[in-house]
Scaffold this active site. Structure first.
Site, short mmCIF file in Angstrom:
data_model
loop_
_atom_site.label_atom_id
_atom_site.label_comp_id
_atom_site.label_asym_id
_atom_site.label_seq_id
_atom_site.Cartn_x
_atom_site.Cartn_y
_atom_site.Cartn_z
N PHE A 143 21.51 70.74 79.68
CA PHE A 143 22.29 70.62 80.91
C PHE A 143 21.37 70.84 82.10
O PHE A 143 20.70 71.87 82.20
CB PHE A 143 23.41 71.67 80.92
CG PHE A 143 24.28 71.64 82.15
CD1 PHE A 143 25.12 70.58 82.40
CD2 PHE A 143 24.26 72.70 83.06
CE1 PHE A 143 25.94 70.55 83.53
CE2 PHE A 143 25.07 72.69 84.19
CZ PHE A 143 25.92 71.60 84.43
N GLY A 144 21.34 69.86 83.01
CA GLY A 144 20.56 69.98 84.24
C GLY A 144 21.49 70.20 85.42
O GLY A 144 22.51 69.51 85.55
N TYR A 145 21.12 71.16 86.26
CA TYR A 145 21.97 71.46 87.43
C TYR A 145 21.15 71.47 88.73
O TYR A 145 21.71 71.68 89.81
CB TYR A 145 22.68 72.81 87.24
CG TYR A 145 21.73 73.96 87.03
CD1 TYR A 145 21.26 74.30 85.76
CD2 TYR A 145 21.24 74.68 88.12
CE1 TYR A 145 20.35 75.32 85.58
CE2 TYR A 145 20.33 75.72 87.95
CZ TYR A 145 19.90 76.03 86.68
OH TYR A 145 18.98 77.05 86.52
N GLY A 146 19.83 71.27 88.62
CA GLY A 146 18.97 71.26 89.80
C GLY A 146 18.15 69.98 89.77
O GLY A 146 18.69 68.88 89.66
N SER A 147 16.82 70.13 89.80
CA SER A 147 15.98 68.93 89.80
C SER A 147 16.17 68.12 88.52
O SER A 147 15.91 66.91 88.51
CB SER A 147 14.51 69.31 89.96
OG SER A 147 14.07 70.09 88.87
N GLU B 288 9.63 74.89 83.78
CA GLU B 288 10.53 75.94 84.25
C GLU B 288 9.90 77.34 84.09
O GLU B 288 10.62 78.33 83.98
CB GLU B 288 11.86 75.85 83.50
CG GLU B 288 12.54 74.49 83.56
CD GLU B 288 12.99 74.06 84.95
OE1 GLU B 288 13.23 74.94 85.80
OE2 GLU B 288 13.06 72.84 85.21
C1 SIN Z 1 17.71 72.54 86.36
O1 SIN Z 1 17.51 71.55 87.07
O2 SIN Z 1 18.58 72.51 85.46
C2 SIN Z 1 16.91 73.81 86.51
C3 SIN Z 1 16.46 74.11 87.88
C4 SIN Z 1 15.45 73.15 88.43
O3 SIN Z 1 14.46 72.84 87.75
O4 SIN Z 1 15.62 72.69 89.57
#
Ligand code: SIN
Length: 177
Positions: free
Chosen positions: A9-13, A88
């Site tokens: 699951f990605g929530y940012g980049s 990360e």
């Molecule tokens: C993500 O995108 O899920 C983690 C945070 C990021 O790398 O911006």
């Protein structure tokens, strides 16, 4: 686990720049967590002596976080995990969570979360101060402003109503100098 397929699951980049092979991509939501620009970025969107701010997840029973789930196939799993652990590395750790896809399906997925108190943690601050820091910061992956703006655009595309992200976007000072 590295030889099994898995959901990430990605929530940012990871929403707009996954940079990984996947066999499926579905909008999903993570109940019980909220997205906050409370994690320092010394390696991507800032520098060791001038960190940027990137998102992490905070447990919050009444909230939810919208994002995207990727299915990583078995033959890529080990390489993808090693790449993600490197990407990360500035304070994030793997967790397993339960998601709901936009079609109502339940999924177990891996997420990367930067917990309060980690070595790169910046924590809460007034929104105007967070926006000002984001407007200033630059790192090897580009400007912190771009990170926030691309996240906000992606969330609009997903139909998400993330007040924290949209409030910060609105507070960004003009790009013109
Ligand atoms: C993500 O995108 O899920 C983690 C945070 C990021 O790398 O911006």
């Amino acid at each position: 686990m590295a030889s099994d397929p898995f959901w990430l699951f990605g929530y940012g980049s990871l929403i707009w720049k996954p940079d990984l092979p996947y066999s499926d991509r579905v909008p999903a939501r993570l109940p019980g967590w909220s997205r906050r620009f409370w994690q320092g970025s010394h390696d991507h969107r800032g520098l060791p002596d001038a960190p940027g701010r990137v998102v992490t997840l905070i447990e919050s029973a009444q909230d939810r976080c919208d994002g995207v789930a990727y299915r990583v196939p078995a033959d890529a799993a080990a390489t993808v995990l090693a790449g993600l652990d490197h990407r990360e590395k500035n304070g994030y750790e793997r967790h397993r969570v339960k998601l709901e896809t936009s079609s109502g399906e339940a999924l177990e997925a891996l997420i990367y979360v930067a917990a309060p108190g980690n070595f790169a943690w910046l924590g809460p601050a007034p929104l105007a101060a967070i926006a000002a820091q984001i407007a200033r910061a630059q790192g090897p992956s580009g400007s912190n402003r771009e990170y926030l703006q691309r996240l906000a655009e992606s969330l609009r595309t997903l139909g998400s109503d993330d007040d924290h992200v949209f409030a910060l976007e609105a507070l960004l000072p003009s790009d013109k100098t």
